[in-house]
Design a protein around this motif. Sequence first.
Motif, mmCIF file in Angstrom:
data_model
loop_
_atom_site.group_PDB
_atom_site.id
_atom_site.type_symbol
_atom_site.label_atom_id
_atom_site.label_comp_id
_atom_site.label_asym_id
_atom_site.label_seq_id
_atom_site.Cartn_x
_atom_site.Cartn_y
_atom_site.Cartn_z
ATOM 1 N N UNK A 283 -7.173 1.720 19.105
ATOM 2 C CA UNK A 283 -5.951 2.303 18.561
ATOM 3 C C UNK A 283 -6.006 2.201 17.046
ATOM 4 N N UNK A 284 -5.165 2.978 16.369
ATOM 5 C CA UNK A 284 -5.154 2.945 14.913
ATOM 6 C C UNK A 284 -3.720 3.081 14.422
ATOM 7 N N UNK A 285 -3.562 2.843 13.111
ATOM 8 C CA UNK A 285 -2.242 2.951 12.499
ATOM 9 C C UNK A 285 -2.370 3.496 11.082
ATOM 10 N N UNK A 286 -1.543 4.510 10.755
ATOM 11 C CA UNK A 286 -1.309 4.936 9.384
ATOM 12 C C UNK A 286 -0.014 4.249 8.957
ATOM 13 N N UNK A 287 -0.092 3.323 8.026
ATOM 14 C CA UNK A 287 1.053 2.506 7.643
ATOM 15 C C UNK A 287 1.355 2.730 6.164
ATOM 16 N N UNK A 288 2.608 2.993 5.836
ATOM 17 C CA UNK A 288 3.000 3.242 4.455
ATOM 18 C C UNK A 288 4.260 2.472 4.101
ATOM 19 N N UNK B 1 7.164 3.884 14.395
ATOM 20 C CA UNK B 1 8.125 2.807 14.223
ATOM 21 C C UNK B 1 8.366 2.691 12.722
ATOM 22 N N UNK B 2 9.510 3.184 12.293
ATOM 23 C CA UNK B 2 9.796 3.274 10.869
ATOM 24 C C UNK B 2 10.283 1.949 10.290
ATOM 25 N N UNK C 162 0.813 -1.213 0.000
ATOM 26 C CA UNK C 162 0.000 0.000 0.000
ATOM 27 C C UNK C 162 0.847 1.264 0.000
ATOM 28 N N UNK C 163 0.348 2.269 -0.687
ATOM 29 C CA UNK C 163 0.851 3.626 -0.480
ATOM 30 C C UNK C 163 0.584 4.032 0.959
ATOM 31 N N UNK C 164 -0.609 3.720 1.445
ATOM 32 C CA UNK C 164 -0.936 3.914 2.859
ATOM 33 C C UNK C 164 -2.114 3.010 3.211
ATOM 34 N N UNK C 165 -2.029 2.374 4.354
ATOM 35 C CA UNK C 165 -3.133 1.603 4.936
ATOM 36 C C UNK C 165 -3.610 2.308 6.194
ATOM 37 N N UNK C 166 -4.906 2.183 6.458
ATOM 38 C CA UNK C 166 -5.469 2.622 7.730
ATOM 39 C C UNK C 166 -6.010 1.389 8.431
ATOM 40 N N UNK D 265 6.231 1.499 7.405
ATOM 41 C CA UNK D 265 6.477 2.492 8.456
ATOM 42 C C UNK D 265 5.153 2.791 9.143
ATOM 43 N N UNK D 266 5.124 2.681 10.468
ATOM 44 C CA UNK D 266 3.873 2.662 11.223
ATOM 45 C C UNK D 266 3.760 3.880 12.142
ATOM 46 N N UNK D 267 2.786 4.729 11.858
ATOM 47 C CA UNK D 267 2.435 5.837 12.748
ATOM 48 C C UNK D 267 1.162 5.439 13.467
#
Length: 436
Positions: free
Chosen positions: A392-397, A361-362, A307-311, A336-338
């Motif tokens: 909780x959530x994560x923006x992952x790219x 956590x990159x 993914x370009x970005x996952x939610x 990379x996980x925000x």
Amino acid sequence: MKLSYMSGFGNEMESEALPDALPKGQNSPQNCAYGLYAEQISGTAFTAPRATNARSWLYRMRPSVRHTAHFSPVSYPNWLSPPSTGDHDLPIGQFRWNPVPLPSTKTTFLNGVKTMTTAGDVRSQSGMASHTYAFNDSMTDDYFFNADGEMLIVPEQGRLEIQTELGILEVEPGEISILPRGIMFKMGCVDGAARGYICENYGARFTLPERGPIGANGLANPRDFLSPVAAYEEKDTPCSVQVKWGGKFYQTDIGHSPLDVVAWHGNFAPVKYDLRLFCAVGAILFDHPDPSIFTVLTAPSNEPGTANVDFAIFPARWMVAENTFRPPWYHRNIMSEFMGLIYGQYDAKEEGFVPGGMSLHNMMLPHGPDAEGFLKATTADLTPQKLENTLAFMFETRLPQQITAFAANLETLQPDYIDCWSGLEKRFDGTKEGKK
């Protein structure tokens, strides 16, 4: 005005605030009802495949070209776009922050957005940025649209009233909203102050992930995504429109509200979704599947399956696996996980990660449960257990997320975060017989 919504994500929908404002059987008649103008907004190329083509027809008091005039630059120095990060000397590492403080003076949404990380390049329409927002003053005569990307908004504190061209969304903590690229809106806070998170996605639009072997059901269901019904604002007084374009901000002054759409139809529209309706799936014997099973939305890249970005979210759920270390395992990966916490406790880090807080956590930097979480998980009675009151959530790219100067210098940065793993001592004893 009573809020009402229509159901479905990516579906063709229609709504009118006045009877017969929508033309029948065609999109652009010679003369529209009520003296309206017909206008199309496209979220994809005209020639995109039917399954992914996104556009809506709007029937409005003035064409939107009248909602722009002579633009002049404006500055929001803490709202950045990649590759910009600002200057700082913070090296790579695992990072965690306590919540950004709520403002003590009047602050609107646009002034309250602060960028934490950037990834990719806004000019090539790839990557994303993660922001936090904190504001206490509603936009009244100021309006905004983002030409760079769509905005996924995740409230943590305070309800939002988002008045858009296509109608009004009220979004509370536990819900999310997606504002498509180019849609005009103004942001209001219902409860006096609001705080939360934003993922600004510059790549392909968010969509629902494929379920694969999960089958036809589970995860997020399209019918639970709600779009607003048409609701126009007729106001002929001085207003301003601000736009984010190419990573910069501009403003133009006009003499009326741009939220003048009386009717619309199409599949390019703002939506909201209640995260508590997410149907989590998991293991019912031993071990646990990869955290990708918690993906709510994905914005794909050109590389299949990446993914370009996952939610993703980590909601209340049952834990039943036998002979299994139940928190997330220690890992390194290419993503990379925000992360952020909306409410409750996160099971892998019950201390130090608080609602409104954030962590990063990159790619390829190791992370996992803290020492206390490890001890608890390895000594727990493995009866069925339900994690409750947690979200909780994560923006992952797939891209590295670069820390901004704001994030590097934020007073809530936890300098001792790395110490949460210091208690993970060597446990190896080669004299003991291995368990079989």
